[in-house]
Scaffold this motif. Structure first.
Motif, PDB file in Angstrom:
ATOM      1  N   GLY B 187       0.781  -1.267   0.090  1.00  0.00           N
ATOM      2  CA  GLY B 187      -0.076   0.047   0.044  1.00  0.00           C
ATOM      3  C   GLY B 187       0.761   1.161   0.020  1.00  0.00           C
ATOM      4  N   LEU B 188       2.210   1.212  -0.158  1.00  0.00           N
ATOM      5  CA  LEU B 188       3.030   2.308   0.058  1.00  0.00           C
ATOM      6  C   LEU B 188       2.794   3.384  -1.171  1.00  0.00           C
ATOM      7  CD1 LEU B 188       5.313   3.921   1.381  1.00  0.00           C
ATOM      8  CD2 LEU B 188       6.886   2.693   0.004  1.00  0.00           C
ATOM      9  N   ASN B 189       2.797   2.487  -2.498  1.00  0.00           N
ATOM     10  CA  ASN B 189       2.309   3.447  -3.526  1.00  0.00           C
ATOM     11  C   ASN B 189       0.936   4.341  -3.460  1.00  0.00           C
ATOM     12  OD1 ASN B 189       3.987   1.320  -4.164  1.00  0.00           O
ATOM     13  ND2 ASN B 189       2.900   1.083  -6.308  1.00  0.00           N
ATOM     14  N   GLU B 190       0.070   3.730  -2.960  1.00  0.00           N
ATOM     15  CA  GLU B 190      -1.056   4.787  -2.599  1.00  0.00           C
ATOM     16  C   GLU B 190      -1.012   5.773  -1.531  1.00  0.00           C
ATOM     17  OE1 GLU B 190      -1.239   1.090  -2.578  1.00  0.00           O
ATOM     18  OE2 GLU B 190      -2.122   1.116  -4.659  1.00  0.00           O
ATOM     19  N   LYS B 191      -0.305   5.294  -0.575  1.00  0.00           N
ATOM     20  CA  LYS B 191       0.162   6.412   0.435  1.00  0.00           C
ATOM     21  C   LYS B 191       0.995   7.589  -0.216  1.00  0.00           C
ATOM     22  CE  LYS B 191       1.038   4.374   4.999  1.00  0.00           C
ATOM     23  NZ  LYS B 191       2.007   3.768   5.623  1.00  0.00           N
ATOM     24  N   ILE B 192       1.886   7.212  -1.107  1.00  0.00           N
ATOM     25  CA  ILE B 192       2.618   8.096  -1.458  1.00  0.00           C
ATOM     26  C   ILE B 192       1.714   8.927  -2.464  1.00  0.00           C
ATOM     27  CG2 ILE B 192       4.592   8.444  -3.433  1.00  0.00           C
ATOM     28  CD1 ILE B 192       6.173   6.335  -2.078  1.00  0.00           C
ATOM     29  N   ALA B 193       1.111   8.609  -3.430  1.00  0.00           N
ATOM     30  CA  ALA B 193       0.248   9.163  -4.270  1.00  0.00           C
ATOM     31  C   ALA B 193      -0.596  10.278  -3.547  1.00  0.00           C
ATOM     32  CB  ALA B 193      -0.497   8.314  -5.100  1.00  0.00           C
ATOM     33  N   GLN B 194      -1.044   9.729  -2.491  1.00  0.00           N
ATOM     34  CA  GLN B 194      -2.142  10.396  -1.545  1.00  0.00           C
ATOM     35  C   GLN B 194      -1.261  11.778  -1.114  1.00  0.00           C
ATOM     36  OE1 GLN B 194      -3.854   8.101   1.430  1.00  0.00           O
ATOM     37  NE2 GLN B 194      -5.120   6.944   0.093  1.00  0.00           N
ATOM     38  N   ALA B 195       0.083  11.502  -0.596  1.00  0.00           N
ATOM     39  CA  ALA B 195       0.712  12.541  -0.085  1.00  0.00           C
ATOM     40  C   ALA B 195       1.065  13.658  -0.949  1.00  0.00           C
ATOM     41  CB  ALA B 195       1.913  11.717   0.941  1.00  0.00           C
ATOM     42  N   LYS B 196       1.580  13.047  -1.918  1.00  0.00           N
ATOM     43  CA  LYS B 196       1.897  14.129  -3.010  1.00  0.00           C
ATOM     44  C   LYS B 196       0.829  14.790  -3.731  1.00  0.00           C
ATOM     45  CE  LYS B 196       4.208  11.866  -6.508  1.00  0.00           C
ATOM     46  NZ  LYS B 196       4.622  10.918  -7.726  1.00  0.00           N
ATOM     47  N   ALA B 197      -0.473  14.327  -3.483  1.00  0.00           N
ATOM     48  CA  ALA B 197      -1.789  15.205  -3.925  1.00  0.00           C
ATOM     49  C   ALA B 197      -2.143  16.205  -2.904  1.00  0.00           C
ATOM     50  CB  ALA B 197      -2.654  14.199  -4.383  1.00  0.00           C
ATOM     51  N   LYS B 198      -1.328  16.005  -1.622  1.00  0.00           N
ATOM     52  CA  LYS B 198      -1.942  16.906  -0.520  1.00  0.00           C
ATOM     53  C   LYS B 198      -1.924  18.479  -0.975  1.00  0.00           C
ATOM     54  CE  LYS B 198      -0.780  16.009   3.886  1.00  0.00           C
ATOM     55  NZ  LYS B 198      -0.351  15.003   4.701  1.00  0.00           N
ATOM     56  N   ILE B 199      -0.886  18.903  -1.141  1.00  0.00           N
ATOM     57  CA  ILE B 199      -0.424  20.341  -1.322  1.00  0.00           C
ATOM     58  C   ILE B 199      -0.853  20.285  -2.915  1.00  0.00           C
ATOM     59  CG2 ILE B 199       1.106  22.035  -1.369  1.00  0.00           C
ATOM     60  CD1 ILE B 199       0.485  21.016   1.235  1.00  0.00           C
ATOM     61  N   LYS B 200      -1.835  21.416  -3.119  1.00  0.00           N
ATOM     62  CA  LYS B 200      -2.429  21.851  -4.309  1.00  0.00           C
ATOM     63  C   LYS B 200      -1.746  23.119  -4.657  1.00  0.00           C
ATOM     64  CE  LYS B 200      -6.301  18.798  -4.768  1.00  0.00           C
ATOM     65  NZ  LYS B 200      -5.759  17.717  -3.760  1.00  0.00           N
ATOM     66  N   ASP B 201      -1.566  23.402  -6.036  1.00  0.00           N
ATOM     67  CA  ASP B 201      -1.174  24.671  -6.539  1.00  0.00           C
ATOM     68  C   ASP B 201      -2.280  25.664  -6.170  1.00  0.00           C
ATOM     69  OD1 ASP B 201       1.158  23.912  -7.241  1.00  0.00           O
ATOM     70  OD2 ASP B 201       0.790  23.461  -9.260  1.00  0.00           O
ATOM     71  N   GLU B 202      -2.059  26.875  -5.581  1.00  0.00           N
ATOM     72  CA  GLU B 202      -3.009  27.928  -5.192  1.00  0.00           C
ATOM     73  C   GLU B 202      -3.307  28.613  -6.686  1.00  0.00           C
ATOM     74  OE1 GLU B 202      -2.392  30.195  -2.001  1.00  0.00           O
ATOM     75  OE2 GLU B 202      -1.744  28.339  -0.765  1.00  0.00           O
ATOM     76  N   VAL B 203      -2.323  28.613  -7.798  1.00  0.00           N
ATOM     77  CA  VAL B 203      -2.583  29.166  -8.922  1.00  0.00           C
ATOM     78  C   VAL B 203      -2.393  28.425 -10.208  1.00  0.00           C
ATOM     79  CG1 VAL B 203      -2.502  31.856  -8.435  1.00  0.00           C
ATOM     80  CG2 VAL B 203      -0.418  30.639  -8.845  1.00  0.00           C
ATOM     81  N   SER B 204      -3.062  28.540 -11.550  1.00  0.00           N
ATOM     82  CA  SER B 204      -2.622  27.625 -12.345  1.00  0.00           C
ATOM     83  C   SER B 204      -2.725  28.273 -13.682  1.00  0.00           C
ATOM     84  CB  SER B 204      -3.692  26.427 -12.451  1.00  0.00           C
ATOM     85  OG  SER B 204      -5.032  26.805 -12.477  1.00  0.00           O
ATOM     86  N   MET B 205      -2.024  27.763 -14.630  1.00  0.00           N
ATOM     87  CA  MET B 205      -1.715  28.409 -15.927  1.00  0.00           C
ATOM     88  C   MET B 205      -3.226  27.695 -16.877  1.00  0.00           C
ATOM     89  SD  MET B 205      -0.074  30.239 -18.072  1.00  0.00           S
ATOM     90  CE  MET B 205       1.651  30.431 -17.489  1.00  0.00           C
ATOM     91  N   PRO B 206      -3.765  28.651 -17.329  1.00  0.00           N
ATOM     92  CA  PRO B 206      -5.077  27.918 -17.903  1.00  0.00           C
ATOM     93  C   PRO B 206      -4.887  27.186 -19.338  1.00  0.00           C
ATOM     94  CG  PRO B 206      -4.884  30.364 -18.782  1.00  0.00           C
ATOM     95  CD  PRO B 206      -3.658  29.879 -17.632  1.00  0.00           C
TER      96      PRO B 206
END
Lengths: 276, 338
Positions: B187-206
């Protein structure tokens, strides 16, 4: 260690001839160590350096057929060129290159050639003119148009005189500002075009090299004579600081002039707004 | 890609051992309110929970100032190439900065190979980390796609008491085994994927970067360049902090003895007024608006078209550094889009 040697490491060349051509332009002949050829093609440039002063990109003025040496004319406009003016015969300099694209002389066999140079633009142009004259039978008409600001700015005056007498060259010259001693044409370089007789646009390739301001006017004139973009070749000036496509100084829009230029077919750069 | 893990305590021990081994180890450290890459003297200095560093790690491969050649003054036969040193390991590189290094790798190895850069680069192992804090200007996710993996040897992912490790290269494998990381539990893969997704960019290029290049195609004469650049001081702050800017100047400096000197390259930037000057003082990009347009086109079009990689990695440093608050690539594209 990475196996490649430094791309910034110059070869050594010795100044074998040097003389002033105008108040600010000095002619040089250089020889590389061991009499090696620089291996350039007409229209290319090299980086010339003095250890302790710096490096500058300079057009090569001689034909590749001049073996064991090469020629340049250097205008005193900055720190490096000023120091080069103070060197004498026997002094050594660093040389990197040749770099950049060249005039496609091989591909132009059988065509009429018109060389349009303004001022110091004659310096790189001369490498192509010499090459064409050395291979005279490969080309049709050879037309040389040269314009200088005034008579003191004329370069290679002995060669200009010789070209004007040669029957297989159509030579036209003008100065922007006349002088009582000057019996020739007066006016900007575009005034020479109407003097060319029986011009066959489809069979002609034009070479244009000069100061930045000249290109627009000359190109408009060539269009009036039915020349197409693909038959107009220009060499553009930028500060090619590294010569190897890294430093960014010579960039015109997406193009690094030191890699994709300085010689361009006009149709290849017509979408580059910063070019001309 | 292999997934491994290590406890934070063991990771710190590993860093301490590395420092003790006399190898130069660089990591992110806290400096007052800010963060910076610096040489680690003890492992406690390392701070992987950070917003963004002032400068990117680019400085270790393309230093602010770097000697290319040494010589005896006036003696052309004395030119000799010199090669600088780089850290053995750099720890804590965010994905954006990692993607920027991948671009530099491409630029300095494409065509004429720049051994001054490539030597230093080959000597270093790069350990990245996914951001654990948001940074208000960051928009990396819009820009970098998978580029970070072209430069990273491994990436750390903060899992609380442990770091998950994405092992990318052979060098990465070697360093993971040196730190005694263990194969991931189930389950490490899933844990890593979740942790990576936690911080979202506050702005984005359209746009995606491909779309961005196409979007910019006919924006060269847009009135926005001139209008926006009216506030530009041409100070160069935006290019100074940029991880993907690699333009440089070359200058000779002579020692006090006047007997010997060095040819150096130093950072330069296209937003500075004299950047496109040629002999005779003719400037091909005289107007600040033309320089601003060139910077954005380089980042958003020319480099993408040439290398298929992002010329901007969305780190957001330029947006923060700009004195006049006009540098943000996202704001500029939004304006052009109106």
């Amino acid at each position: 260690m990475y196996p490649e040697k430094s791309i910034y490491l110059p070869q050594v060349a010795t100044i074998t001839k040097a003389n002033m051509m105008t108040k600010v332009d000095r002619y040089f002949e250089f020889e590389l160590e061991g009499g090696k050829d620089l291996g350039h093609k007409p229209g290319q440039f090299a980086e010339i350096s003095i250890p302790g002063i710096g490096e500058a990109p300079i057009s090569i003025s001689s034909s590749p057929n001049l073996k064991g040496k090469f020629e340049m004319v250097i205008r005193n406009v900055g720190v490096v060129t000023n120091a080069l003016h103070n060197l004498s015969v026997g002094s050594t300099v660093g040389v990197r290159g040749p770099y950049g694209t060249h005039f496609p002389m091989e591909k132009l066999k059988g065509r009429d050639l018109v060389f349009v140079s303004g001022g110091i633009g004659l310096v790189p142009m001369r490498s192509a003119i010499h090459y064409a004259l050395e291979n005279r039978k490969d080309y049709g008409r050879i037309m040389i148009l040269f314009g200088a600001r005034d008579i003191t700015q004329r370069l290679f005056v002995d060669e200009l005189a010789a070209w004007s007498k040669q029957s297989d060259i159509e030579f036209l010259e003008t100065v922007d500002v006349g002088n009582p001693d000057w019996k020739g044409n007066v006016g900007v370089i575009t005034t020479l075009f109407s003097k060319i007789k029986d011009f066959h646009a489809a069979n002609t390739t034009a070479f244009v090299v000069g100061p930045p301001v000249m290109y627009k006017f000359v190109i408009v004139e060539l269009f009036k004579m039915d020349m197409s973009k693909s038959n107009i070749i220009v060499s553009l000036e930028r500060h090619m600081k590294c010569g190897v496509g890294k430093c960014g100084h010579c960039q015109i829009n997406r193009v690094y002039v030191c890699q994709e230029g300085p010689v361009f077919a006009l149709d290849a750069i017509s979408e580059l707004r910063e070019a001309i | 890609m292999d997934f491994m893990q290590i406890s934070k305590k063991d990771f710190q021990k590993f860093v301490e051992n590395l420092i003790q081994s006399k190898e130069e180890v660089v990591g992110v450290v806290k400096k007052g309110k800010h963060f910076a890459y610096d040489i680690l003297e003890k492992s406690e200095q390392l701070c992987l929970d950070y917003t963004e560093t002032i400068l990117p790690p680019k400085k270790y491969f393309l230093p602010v100032e770097e000697t290319l050649l040494k010589y005896k003054t006036g003696v052309a036969s004395s030119y000799e190439a010199t090669y600088g040193k780089s850290p053995k390991v750099i720890i804590g590189i965010h994905p954006g900065d990692m993607a920027a290094i991948a671009l530099l790798d491409k630029s300095f190895s494409e065509g004429e190979k720049d051994s001054h850069y490539l030597n230093k680069r080959a000597n270093s192992t790069l350990i990245g980390i996914y951001p654990t804090q948001s940074f208000p200007h960051r928009f990396s996710n819009s820009m970098i796609e998978k580029d970070a993996y072209k430069a990273a040897d491994c990436f750390l992912v903060d899992l609380g008491n442990d770091y998950g490790i994405e092992v990318v290269t052979e060098k990465g494998k070697k360093i993971a085994s040196a730190m005694k990381a263990v194969a991931g539990e189930k389950g490490l893969n899933e844990k890593i994927a979740q942790a990576k997704a936690k911080i979202k960019d506050e702005v984005s290029m359209p746009f995606s970067r491909r779309e961005l290049s196409e979007f910019l195609h006919n924006k060269e004469t847009h009135a926005e360049w001139k209008k926006r650049a009216e506030k530009c001081f041409s100070c160069g702050s935006c290019v100074l902090v940029c991880p993907t800017c690699y333009c440089f100047d070359v200058k000779d400096t002579v020692a006090l003895s006047l007997q010997e000197g060095e040819r150096k390259r130093m950072w330069d930037g296209c937003m500075l007024e004299k950047f496109a000057n040629v002999a005779g003082n003719h400037n091909f990009r005289k107007l600040a608006g033309d320089r601003l347009k060139h910077r954005i086109f380089r980042k958003g079009k020319y480099i993408i078209d040439k290398f298929g990689m992002a010329g901007c990695v969305g780190c957001g440093r330029c947006s923060q550094a700009c004195v006049a608050n006009i540098a943000s690539p996202v704001d500029i594209v939004q304006e052009l889009k109106k």
